[in-house]
Design an enzyme around this catalytic site. Structure first.
Site, mmCIF file in Angstrom:
data_model
loop_
_atom_site.group_PDB
_atom_site.id
_atom_site.type_symbol
_atom_site.label_atom_id
_atom_site.label_comp_id
_atom_site.label_asym_id
_atom_site.label_seq_id
_atom_site.Cartn_x
_atom_site.Cartn_y
_atom_site.Cartn_z
ATOM 1 N N GLN A 22 0.805 -1.224 0.000
ATOM 2 C CA GLN A 22 0.000 0.000 0.000
ATOM 3 C C GLN A 22 0.840 1.279 0.000
ATOM 4 O OE1 GLN A 22 -2.692 -1.810 3.233
ATOM 5 N NE2 GLN A 22 -4.048 -0.374 2.221
ATOM 6 N N HIS A 109 0.482 -9.410 4.399
ATOM 7 C CA HIS A 109 -0.616 -8.438 4.351
ATOM 8 C C HIS A 109 -1.215 -8.480 2.941
ATOM 9 C CE1 HIS A 109 -2.275 -4.695 6.508
ATOM 10 N NE2 HIS A 109 -2.996 -4.827 5.419
ATOM 11 N N ASN A 153 -2.303 -10.814 8.283
ATOM 12 C CA ASN A 153 -3.236 -9.714 8.485
ATOM 13 C C ASN A 153 -4.627 -10.136 8.029
ATOM 14 O OD1 ASN A 153 -3.805 -6.774 9.028
ATOM 15 N ND2 ASN A 153 -4.535 -6.952 6.914
ATOM 16 N N GLU A 154 -5.562 -10.060 8.914
ATOM 17 C CA GLU A 154 -6.979 -10.270 8.611
ATOM 18 C C GLU A 154 -7.249 -11.430 7.662
ATOM 19 O OE1 GLU A 154 -8.734 -6.654 7.275
ATOM 20 O OE2 GLU A 154 -8.025 -5.519 8.979
#
Ligand code: BGC
Length: 376
Positions: A22, A109, A153-154
């Protein structure tokens, strides 16, 4: 009215969070090759400007920072580790440490090396072994520098968007495969947990979960996941954006522009309190590994932070063992299938010039971190 000061526990970690794809720019992975819409391009050029960005974090009186290591950089070809990139992340970690920012390192991620994606990604039967090998190498390389590791992550959000809704790479829509991937991620986490702890017995290893956004992806999956890895986590990472409470009839009735973010997500600070109270039963320290909002004009961010922290404080007072708070995000960044439009940063990025411009809320957050307290 007199204001009240709410103090946080001693040695509380205050930071911000980012993820490699990101912000870094120049990454070739399964997303960048998935089409224009999924290509983050140069992003914020954080790969070259991390020093400047960490200085800004330091100016906000942070004492920790969460970021992710891009697997595709480290292992661009199967089994071939890129020493230059390993040294790059060593410099990143050292830069944080020099500024007294405790690194919290995420290993996955949502983006994957192309070779791994081509082998079927998480659906490959050997996926946990591949991930373990990557985690092992990272732990070996950085064991003297990194104490906190976030393996995944998630996992719930990733599987939901990538394998059920089919809107993120690899664009699959299958309930059966969703379940398979979930199992594989569980296995991958366990293996990574074990290998990191073997190499670095004092390390603390956990997962960042998202609680909220919608009923399906929040409650059942998370608790199932948490139960299945009960003995394989030293802390719980909580990413909190919107509460499942916000889907209640009451929330819909009272929904007003004032309470939503630029992405239309409902702002529900008290939800974080309920989630933290729920998580208490796992008897693990909790880090709020993400919390934030899209707010280009920065009209709501400061209030959002203070209001959420007020509820976090209440949960702590009632016994939730919360040890840190990481705001998402340090800088504006590439918001997955939504591109660069949503602005989550305490610091604005001018994408024409890549100039960093702290938003007013950054000053408010800096005060909170300095005082280890909020004033309400
Ligand atoms: C993710 C971030 C994302 C943020 C805002 C979180 O669930 O971990 O990568 O930018 O949500 O959508």
């Amino acid at each position: 009215m007199k204001s009240e000061i709410l103090k946080f526990p001693q040695k509380f970690y205050w930071g911000t969070a980012t993820s490699a794809y990101q912000v870094e720019g120049g990454i070739k992975n399964d997303w960048s090759v998935a089409g224009e819409k999924y290509n983050a391009g140069l992003a914020c050029d954080h790969y070259n400007r991390y020093e400047e960005d960490f200085n800004l974090a330091k100016e906000m009186n942070n004492n920790a920072h969460r970021f992710s290591i891009e697997w595709a950089r480290i292992e661009p070809k199967e089994g071939e580790f890129n020493q230059k990139e390993i040294e790059h992340y060593r410099k990143v970690i050292l830069a944080l440490k020099e500024k007294n920012l405790e690194p919290f390192v995420t290993l996955y991620h949502w983006t994957l090396p192309i070779w791994f994606a081509e082998k079927g990604g998480w659906l490959n039967k050997d996926a946990p072994r591949y991930f373990e090998r990557f985690a092992e190498r990272m732990a070996e390389e950085y064991k003297d520098l990194v104490k906190f590791w976030i393996t995944l992550n998630e996992p719930n959000i990733y599987t939901f968007h990538s394998f059920l809704r089919g809107i993120w790479p690899p664009f699959i829509r299958s309930w059966f495969k969703t379940r398979q991937v979930f199992k594989q991620l569980t296995e991958s986490h366990k293996k990574a947990y074990q290998v990191i702890r073997q190499i670095s017995p004092d390390a603390k290893v956990g997962i960042a979960y998202l609680k909220g956004k919608s009923m399906i992806v929040s409650c059942e999956w998370i608790y199932k996941f948490l139960d299945s890895i009960k003995n394989y986590q030293d802390f719980i990472g909580l990413n909190y954006y919107v509460s499942s409470f916000s889907r209640s009839l009451w929330a819909i009735i009272i929904r007003s522009k004032k309470q939503i973010t630029d992405l239309g997500w409902q702002i529900c600070p008290e939800g974080i309190y309920h989630v933290l109270k729920d998580l208490k039963k796992y008897r693990r320290p909790i880090f709020i590994t993400e919390n934030g909002l899209a707010d280009r004009k920065d009209e709501k961010r400061a209030g959002f932070i203070i209001n959420h922290l007020k509820w976090v404080h209440k949960a702590i007072e009632e016994g939730a063992d919360v040890r840190g708070y990481f705001h998402w995000s340090l800088i504006d960044n590439f918001e997955w299938d939504k591109g660069f439009e949503p602005r989550f940063g305490l610091i604005e990025i001018d994408y024409q010039t890549l100039k960093r411009i702290p938003r007013p809320s950054a000053r408010v957050y800096a005060e909170i971190c300095k005082n280890n307290a909020i004033s309400i």
